[in-house]
Write an enzyme that holds these catalytic residues in place. Structure first.
Site, PDB file in Angstrom:
ATOM      1  N   CYS A   9       0.831  -1.200   0.000  1.00  0.00           N
ATOM      2  CA  CYS A   9       0.000   0.000   0.000  1.00  0.00           C
ATOM      3  C   CYS A   9       0.873   1.260   0.000  1.00  0.00           C
ATOM      4  O   CYS A   9       1.545   1.532  -0.985  1.00  0.00           O
ATOM      5  CB  CYS A   9      -0.993  -0.031   1.159  1.00  0.00           C
ATOM      6  SG  CYS A   9      -2.378   1.110   0.921  1.00  0.00           S
ATOM      7  N   HIS A  51      -3.596  -5.246   0.946  1.00  0.00           N
ATOM      8  CA  HIS A  51      -3.364  -5.596   2.347  1.00  0.00           C
ATOM      9  C   HIS A  51      -3.746  -7.067   2.527  1.00  0.00           C
ATOM     10  O   HIS A  51      -4.670  -7.562   1.883  1.00  0.00           O
ATOM     11  CB  HIS A  51      -4.226  -4.745   3.279  1.00  0.00           C
ATOM     12  CG  HIS A  51      -3.771  -3.332   3.390  1.00  0.00           C
ATOM     13  ND1 HIS A  51      -2.586  -2.970   3.991  1.00  0.00           N
ATOM     14  CD2 HIS A  51      -4.348  -2.168   2.974  1.00  0.00           C
ATOM     15  CE1 HIS A  51      -2.453  -1.664   3.947  1.00  0.00           C
ATOM     16  NE2 HIS A  51      -3.504  -1.153   3.332  1.00  0.00           N
TER      17      HIS A  51
END
Length: 502
Positions: free
Chosen positions: A330, A440
């Site tokens: 991310c 994630h």
């Protein structure tokens, strides 16, 4: 619907795990039970199957109860940003960035409405709600602004159990102080006390407990010992500092502790891999003697990049990228870009900044709304990092910004999700030792994780393990049941039987 609430004498007293423990026990006895926390402040969040965002703590509690996470278990999530500002998530959706005083004074009515709606929603599927408070209920400087403690107890007519952390010291003073600082009307709701995180012989506490019970007329129904063998997700970075990762193993994976680190539960599955040690490294640390480095998520990519440059970590990472795998997740993935374009300064006052330049790509902010969704796809091609073509991966996305690839290969062909940009075709990028993704939870995929760690084993001259059993997946249920048993064996469970009969 029956409501039971745990409040704490302080932050980090153990409310989260206490709620998880009781949810686990009640679920195992056949009750339809759900966790609930009206307002949570956390950088660790999760995307549900409905593409709603909620705190990872309530996700963990729902897993302990054996149920699917739902954003109504955590109707208000505050994600701290900068300068006393938080992003406010209401019932899974962003409601904007607000300063603390603005939120308290101008958003309170909307927040209460959302909390009431979520409580009503949960009534349809559950018979018992176990509620977690926030911080301490005795914050007398802002008692009338409460949205997470006695207001919720009054709203639900909940019985309250006070959880006190003896590991911090001063447990008896904290119990008595908390009790008598609470107005008498609300004080009557406190039905019992649990002393948490005790080390040693509990008999030494007897004189203090007798005095506490005499002063408050409230029973101490349990003394829960500190159990370092439990391995469960941490809620925030304060807890992360006391988390016991496996170190001193044959292979060391460094995780960069960014100043604004978020969603650090992404690394949890790696801690269950044989031969693998996890080392949290500061941006000021020497990054030598690592076998791989993970750059995790951050609540502010640009500001943390600036900190990397100031600390010297920026150049250290570029240097070691020639020798060991670098994996960004991310915000950590965005940092691998050549440049981060933020012309509107939506991320920070710095605007556009130079990235690490380890992947030929550019990240741009201000182009799209925040992406919140569960995602899935397949690895595009074999790589020297061990990843194999057509390996299925799932995860969840929580990001702002898009990433435009240059002369670099994408990592994942997307089946569901957005990934790098609005096209929704590809996610991530990979070039030699350097790799990144917006997913994630990428290491929660056993085959993906094992292929990566097996390549690290091969690099060190060790034998690869192959696709045996997933110790992480198996251990989660074991740990939740162990947590429930720890609670049951050290707390007077007849107290809860009586509560449920009332």
């Amino acid at each position: 619907m029956k409501y039971i609430m745990f409040q704490g004498t302080s932050s980090n007293a153990g409310k989260t795990l206490t709620v998880a423990a009781l949810c686990n026990l009640l679920s195992r006895k056949g009750y339809r039970v759900t966790p609930f926390k009206s307002q949570n402040m956390s950088l660790n969040s999760y995307t549900t199957v409905d593409n709603d965002e909620m705190s990872i703590a309530q996700v963990m509690q729902s897993e302990a109860a054996g149920i699917e996470p739902n954003c109504n278990m955590n109707p208000i999530l505050l994600k701290p940003k900068e300068d006393f500002t938080s992003q406010v998530i209401v019932q899974g959706k962003p409601a904007g960035n607000m300063r603390f005083d603005d939120y308290q004074n101008n958003f309170r009515t909307q927040a209460i409405k959302a909390i009431e709606e979520s409580l009503e929603y949960l009534k349809e599927d559950y018979d018992i709600t176990v509620i977690e408070g926030a911080g301490s209920p005795a914050e007398i400087n802002m008692y009338d602004k409460d949205l997470a403690n006695m207001l919720i107890a009054r709203m639900t007519d909940a019985d309250v159990i006070l959880v006190a952390d003896i590991d911090q010291g001063g447990v008896f003073a904290s119990i008595v102080g908390t009790y008598f600082l609470i107005p008498e009307e609300d004080r009557k709701r406190i039905k019992a006390v649990i002393i948490n995180k005790f080390r040693g012989n509990a008999d030494v506490l007897k004189p203090g407990i007798e005095k506490i019970e005499e002063l408050t007329n409230i029973p101490v129904i349990g003394i829960i010992p500190y159990d370092e063998t439990l391995n469960l997700p941490e809620e925030d970075s304060a807890s992360l500092s006391t988390h016991h990762f496996s170190e001193n193993e044959k292979i060391t994976i460094g995780t960069l502790r960014l100043p604004r680190i978020s969603n650090f539960t992404d690394i949890d599955p790696l801690d269950y891999e044989e031969d693998i040690g996890i080392k949290l490294v500061s941006i000021y640390d020497d990054l030598e003697d690592l076998d791989a480095l993970i750059i995790p998520g951050t609540r502010n990519t640009v500001n943390d990049l600036v900190e990397l440059k100031k600390s010297g970590a920026f150049d250290k990472i570029k240097k070691i990228s020639k020798e060991i795998p670098i994996f960004g997740i991310c915000g950590g993935y965005q940092m691998l870009s050549n440049n981060i374009i933020d012309e509107s300064c939506s991320e920070s006052k710095y605007g556009s900044v130079e990235g690490l330049g380890l992947l030929d790509m550019t990240t741009e902010f201000g182009q799209i709304e925040k992406v919140v969704q569960q995602s899935e796809g397949t690895i595009i091609k074999d790589s020297s990092l061990g990843f194999e073509k057509d390996t299925k991966v799932t995860g969840y996305e929580l990001h702002e910004g898009i990433t435009i690839l240059g002369d670099v290969e994408p990592l994942i062909k997307i089946k569901k999700g957005q990934g790098n940009d609005e096209s929704g075709l590809y996610d991530g990028a990979i070039n030699g030792n350097v790799c990144g993704t917006y997913f994630h939870g990428i290491f929660h995929n056993f085959e993906f994780r094992r292929k990566f760690t097996d390549q690290l084993r091969i690099n060190k001259g060790l034998k690869p393990l192959g696709l045996t059993k997933d110790d992480f997946k198996e251990s989660k249920r074991v740990n939740y049941d162990q947590l429930g048993d720890l609670f049951a064996n050290n707390v007077d469970m007849s107290f809860f039987k009586d509560l449920l009969r009332d």
